[in-house]
Scaffold this active site. Structure first.
Site, PDB file in Angstrom:
ATOM      1  N   GLY A   1       0.832  -1.211   0.000  1.00 15.43           N
ATOM      2  CA  GLY A   1       0.000   0.000   0.000  1.00 15.43           C
ATOM      3  C   GLY A   1       0.857   1.247   0.000  1.00 15.43           C
ATOM      4  O   GLY A   1       2.077   1.189   0.148  1.00 15.43           O
TER       5      GLY A   1
ATOM      6  N   GLY B   1       2.691   3.655   1.424  1.00 10.95           N
ATOM      7  CA  GLY B   1       3.265   3.885   2.746  1.00 10.95           C
ATOM      8  C   GLY B   1       3.860   5.271   2.897  1.00 10.95           C
ATOM      9  O   GLY B   1       4.180   5.709   3.990  1.00 10.95           O
ATOM     10  N   ARG B   2       4.045   5.921   1.774  1.00 10.68           N
ATOM     11  CA  ARG B   2       4.614   7.287   1.837  1.00 10.68           C
ATOM     12  C   ARG B   2       4.033   8.125   0.714  1.00 10.68           C
ATOM     13  O   ARG B   2       4.735   8.971   0.131  1.00 10.68           O
ATOM     14  CB  ARG B   2       6.129   7.234   1.715  1.00 10.68           C
ATOM     15  CG  ARG B   2       6.557   6.437   0.516  1.00 10.68           C
ATOM     16  CD  ARG B   2       7.955   6.663   0.134  1.00 10.68           C
ATOM     17  NE  ARG B   2       8.338   5.583  -0.775  1.00 10.68           N
ATOM     18  CZ  ARG B   2       9.473   5.503  -1.392  1.00 10.68           C
ATOM     19  NH1 ARG B   2      10.356   6.436  -1.211  1.00 10.68           N
ATOM     20  NH2 ARG B   2       9.733   4.510  -2.201  1.00 10.68           N
TER      21      ARG B   2
ATOM     22  N   LYS C   1       4.132  12.054  -3.280  1.00 14.57           N
ATOM     23  CA  LYS C   1       4.991  10.961  -2.822  1.00 14.57           C
ATOM     24  C   LYS C   1       6.031  11.535  -1.863  1.00 14.57           C
ATOM     25  O   LYS C   1       6.727  12.485  -2.212  1.00 14.57           O
ATOM     26  CB  LYS C   1       5.666  10.318  -4.042  1.00 14.57           C
ATOM     27  CG  LYS C   1       6.509   9.103  -3.755  1.00 14.57           C
ATOM     28  CD  LYS C   1       6.924   8.454  -5.062  1.00 14.57           C
ATOM     29  CE  LYS C   1       7.926   7.327  -4.844  1.00 14.57           C
ATOM     30  NZ  LYS C   1       8.370   6.749  -6.128  1.00 14.57           N
TER      31      LYS C   1
ATOM     32  N   ASP D   1       9.190   5.849   7.434  1.00 12.10           N
ATOM     33  CA  ASP D   1       8.875   7.171   7.984  1.00 12.10           C
ATOM     34  C   ASP D   1       7.912   7.950   7.090  1.00 12.10           C
ATOM     35  O   ASP D   1       7.555   9.085   7.399  1.00 12.10           O
ATOM     36  CB  ASP D   1      10.159   7.981   8.206  1.00 12.10           C
ATOM     37  CG  ASP D   1      10.939   8.199   6.907  1.00 12.10           C
ATOM     38  OD1 ASP D   1      10.462   7.772   5.832  1.00 12.10           O
ATOM     39  OD2 ASP D   1      12.027   8.799   6.971  1.00 12.10           O
TER      40      ASP D   1
ATOM     41  N   ARG E   1       3.349  13.453  -8.331  1.00 12.21           N
ATOM     42  CA  ARG E   1       3.452  12.500  -9.438  1.00 12.21           C
ATOM     43  C   ARG E   1       2.112  12.353 -10.140  1.00 12.21           C
ATOM     44  O   ARG E   1       1.062  12.328  -9.498  1.00 12.21           O
ATOM     45  CB  ARG E   1       3.918  11.161  -8.889  1.00 12.21           C
ATOM     46  CG  ARG E   1       3.881  10.041  -9.901  1.00 12.21           C
ATOM     47  CD  ARG E   1       4.704   8.871  -9.466  1.00 12.21           C
ATOM     48  NE  ARG E   1       4.034   8.025  -8.487  1.00 12.21           N
ATOM     49  CZ  ARG E   1       4.550   6.892  -8.028  1.00 12.21           C
ATOM     50  NH1 ARG E   1       5.753   6.507  -8.419  1.00 12.21           N
ATOM     51  NH2 ARG E   1       3.901   6.166  -7.158  1.00 12.21           N
TER      52      ARG E   1
ATOM     53  N   ASP F   1       4.142  -4.934  -7.424  1.00 15.97           N
ATOM     54  CA  ASP F   1       3.533  -3.678  -6.960  1.00 15.97           C
ATOM     55  C   ASP F   1       4.065  -2.490  -7.759  1.00 15.97           C
ATOM     56  O   ASP F   1       3.529  -1.382  -7.651  1.00 15.97           O
ATOM     57  CB  ASP F   1       3.768  -3.463  -5.456  1.00 15.97           C
ATOM     58  CG  ASP F   1       5.230  -3.541  -5.084  1.00 15.97           C
ATOM     59  OD1 ASP F   1       5.867  -4.563  -5.407  1.00 15.97           O
ATOM     60  OD2 ASP F   1       5.743  -2.583  -4.490  1.00 15.97           O
ATOM     61  N   ASN F   2       5.093  -2.713  -8.555  1.00 20.30           N
ATOM     62  CA  ASN F   2       5.617  -1.643  -9.399  1.00 20.30           C
ATOM     63  C   ASN F   2       5.324  -1.920 -10.869  1.00 20.30           C
ATOM     64  O   ASN F   2       6.002  -1.385 -11.751  1.00 20.30           O
ATOM     65  CB  ASN F   2       7.128  -1.490  -9.189  1.00 20.30           C
ATOM     66  CG  ASN F   2       7.466  -1.026  -7.779  1.00 20.30           C
ATOM     67  OD1 ASN F   2       6.630  -0.425  -7.103  1.00 20.30           O
ATOM     68  ND2 ASN F   2       8.668  -1.312  -7.332  1.00 20.30           N
TER      69      ASN F   2
ATOM     70  N   ASP G   1       7.372   4.004 -10.526  1.00 20.97           N
ATOM     71  CA  ASP G   1       8.266   3.807  -9.386  1.00 20.97           C
ATOM     72  C   ASP G   1       9.725   3.770  -9.790  1.00 20.97           C
ATOM     73  O   ASP G   1      10.349   2.721  -9.899  1.00 20.97           O
ATOM     74  CB  ASP G   1       7.876   2.566  -8.573  1.00 20.97           C
ATOM     75  CG  ASP G   1       6.821   2.930  -7.531  1.00 20.97           C
ATOM     76  OD1 ASP G   1       6.394   4.106  -7.503  1.00 20.97           O
ATOM     77  OD2 ASP G   1       6.426   2.053  -6.752  1.00 20.97           O
TER      78      ASP G   1
HETATM   79  P1  AMP Z   1       8.942   0.726  -3.383  1.00 23.50           P
HETATM   80  O1  AMP Z   1      10.033  -0.286  -3.270  1.00 23.50           O
HETATM   81  O2  AMP Z   1       9.443   2.145  -3.364  1.00 23.50           O
HETATM   82  O3  AMP Z   1       8.041   0.463  -4.530  1.00 23.50           O
HETATM   83  O4  AMP Z   1       8.081   0.577  -2.060  1.00 23.50           O
HETATM   84  C1  AMP Z   1       7.600  -0.642  -1.598  1.00 23.50           C
HETATM   85  C2  AMP Z   1       6.671  -0.424  -0.437  1.00 23.50           C
HETATM   86  O5  AMP Z   1       7.334   0.193   0.667  1.00 23.50           O
HETATM   87  C3  AMP Z   1       5.470   0.453  -0.728  1.00 23.50           C
HETATM   88  O6  AMP Z   1       4.387  -0.023  -0.011  1.00 23.50           O
HETATM   89  C4  AMP Z   1       5.917   1.796  -0.225  1.00 23.50           C
HETATM   90  O7  AMP Z   1       4.824   2.635   0.088  1.00 23.50           O
HETATM   91  C5  AMP Z   1       6.689   1.403   1.019  1.00 23.50           C
HETATM   92  N1  AMP Z   1       7.674   2.402   1.394  1.00 23.50           N
HETATM   93  C6  AMP Z   1       8.811   2.707   0.729  1.00 23.50           C
HETATM   94  N2  AMP Z   1       9.466   3.690   1.353  1.00 23.50           N
HETATM   95  C7  AMP Z   1       8.761   4.034   2.443  1.00 23.50           C
HETATM   96  C8  AMP Z   1       8.931   4.990   3.497  1.00 23.50           C
HETATM   97  N3  AMP Z   1       9.986   5.792   3.553  1.00 23.50           N
HETATM   98  N4  AMP Z   1       7.967   5.035   4.442  1.00 23.50           N
HETATM   99  C9  AMP Z   1       6.898   4.230   4.403  1.00 23.50           C
HETATM  100  N5  AMP Z   1       6.691   3.317   3.444  1.00 23.50           N
HETATM  101  C10 AMP Z   1       7.604   3.203   2.473  1.00 23.50           C
HETATM  102 MG    MG Z   2       6.429   0.840  -5.382  1.00 20.94          MG
END
Ligand code: AMP
Ligand code: MG
Length: 482
Positions: A98, A100-101, A121, A133, A184, A256-257, A266
């Protein structure tokens, strides 16, 4: 920073985003209502006037836009949510990821009739943040801004960048770093993982509703879930062939990407190759080379198999659905091979398919790999003297050239110039740009953008941006955008 045309600067304007939200009207199982978490001292560092215009957005004053795009002020008409999804990360299923940021502010329908998501983002913690965070630092924000806009200019489907703002806060990564938020824009943020979460939970009503939503939004002509699968597969085939054609390595092709709309999404540890080698990997977290350059087509097939597995859960006749989904996914390697070959044939300046094309392409690539030839500069200069300079042993090129000349059509050099970019966002330039911005100097950021808007045009004043990195400039790894 050019915010608006000079005539408009004189009038006091208020930012106006013509929201027309659809995802936030779906039931609450698909997301969590979530406003961005305010930051200490927003400062707008980039705004994309061209994209804003297409989206029907009226730019406001710089200070107001800083407040909105850093997340301190929710614009009128927005209905902010964090979207739920799951995903396979490096092959392992994670039942809940989901946003997360990130927060989806809402959608707009542009002057071109296209519906687009507007997402912040780096906008703070959400119910899906886990240990994170919720923040982003300036480096990945500017990397995504520059590289996604470069991809768009190259003609490759991608999410885009509307704005970037510094937060005036520090985020803690390998070191304390300046925080930032990226605004974005995407055709949607639906991912393979969005389907996986409901399929895995056995929530058939939600899975069906999501399927209908995706069909209506992206593939209105698709006939049911299998039609959707076919549509996404074809879009992914086109996308991956285009990535291969410009030497792009995504770096984290997790499900997820993987976008349902078939856009590049992403930008984390992504990079364009300098010298050609099929096994090239940049991501520091990809130790096994799962997402290496030449693996990308196979991984795209793997991701579509996951989408198929999710979609068939809702089919009443499971056996027939499995058969059809299998046929759709099994056709993908051949489709990819065909698209790849068409792409590279064009890169050689050849417009008509002929017997022996595959061998001619493979032969060149093999010689390039053996001779550490720069991917972009070799293709850009094919048929011209500069190409042989790219090879450690120029004779390797000369021998290939003889075969190519026997085959090349009269307009080959024009096709080559129109197909092979002169300018890509080279990784060392992106890193230098980030370093400068961290030190408060945005000139390299502005320059990269200005040049990369016209990647197929010779721009002699910027020839230095065409050079591969000097030994001291080589970037060995890029890190995740966290
Ligand atoms: P990503 O690898 O950037 O596609 O992220 C994978 C997952 O980790 C997604 O659910 C993001 O929302 C979460 N995520 C990545 N970085 C952060 C962050 N700094 N804080 C919270 N969630 C994160
Ligand atoms: Mg992602």
């Amino acid at each position: 920073m050019a915010i608006v045309g000079s005539g408009l600067m004189l009038r006091r304007m208020t930012l106006m985003i013509p929201f027309d939200n659809s995802y936030a009207r779906l039931p609450g199982v698909f997301y969590s209502k979530q406003t961005p978490v305010p930051v200490r001292a927003p400062r707008l560092v980039a705004f994309n006037t061209d994209l804003a215009a297409v989206m029907g957005i009226t730019p406001g004053e710089v200070e107001e836009m800083a407040q909105v795009f850093a997340g301190n002020q929710v614009p009128e008409g927005a209905d902010p949510i964090a979207q739920l999804y799951a995903g396979h990360q490096f092959g392992h299923y994670n039942p809940q990821l989901g946003d997360g940021r990130a927060v989806l502010l809402g959608e707009t329908v542009g002057s071109d009739g296209l519906r687009r998501d507007l997402q912040l983002k780096g906008s703070g913690r959400t119910p899906y943040s886990r240990q994170g965070d919720g923040r982003a630092w300036l480096g990945p924000v500017l990397r995504e801004y520059v590289v996604s806009e470069a991809m768009h200019a190259l003609g490759i489907p991608t999410t885009r960048a509307l704005a970037a703002a510094e937060t005036g806060e520090t985020v803690l990564r390998e070191a304390p770093l300046p925080g930032a938020v990226l605004a974005r824009v995407a055709s949607s943020h639906l991912r393979v993982g969005t389907f996986q979460v409901f399929a895995a939970r056995g929530e058939m009503g939600s899975l069906k509703q999501l399927t209908d939503y995706a069909i209506a939004r992206h593939y209105p002509l698709a006939d049911g879930p299998m039609g959707l699968l076919r549509g996404v597969r074809d879009a992914q085939v086109k996308l991956i062939a285009q990535w291969m054609g410009v030497g792009f390595i995504h770096g984290v092709m997790n499900t997820d990407n993987s976008s349902i709309a078939g856009e590049t999404i992403d930008y984390g540890p992504c990079a364009f190759m300098d010298s050609y080698h099929p096994n090239t990997v940049y991501s520091s977290i990809d130790r096994m080379g799962r997402y290496a350059y030449s693996n990308q087509p196979d991984i795209a097939v793997w991701n579509m198999a996951q989408l198929a597995t999710s979609l068939i859960q809702q089919m009443p006749d499971r056996e027939a659905a499995v058969e059809e989904a299998t046929e759709i996914v099994h056709a993908m390697p051949d489709l990819l091979q065909e698209a790849w070959q068409a792409q590279f044939r064009r890169k050689l300046g050849l417009t008509e398919a002929q017997e022996g094309d595959a061998e001619l392409i493979a032969d060149l690539l093999q010689r390039m790999a053996q001779n550490q030839a720069d991917f972009t500069n070799t293709f850009r200069n094919l048929g011209r003297a500069e190409a042989r300079d790219q090879f450690l042993d120029p004779v390797a090129y000369d021998d290939w050239l003889v075969k190519w000349q026997a085959r090349a059509e009269a307009d080959a050099l024009e096709v080559i110039a129109a197909t092979n970019p002169a300018f890509i966002p080279r990784n060392h330039r992106v890193e230098q740009m980030i370093q400068a911005a961290v030190d408060g100097d945005y000139a390299p950021f502005q320059r990269l953008q200005k040049v990369l808007v016209a990647p197929y045009k010779d721009q002699p004043d910027h020839a230095d941006l065409q050079s591969p990195p000097a030994e001291t400039e080589v970037v060995q790894a890029t890190f995740c955008g966290t």
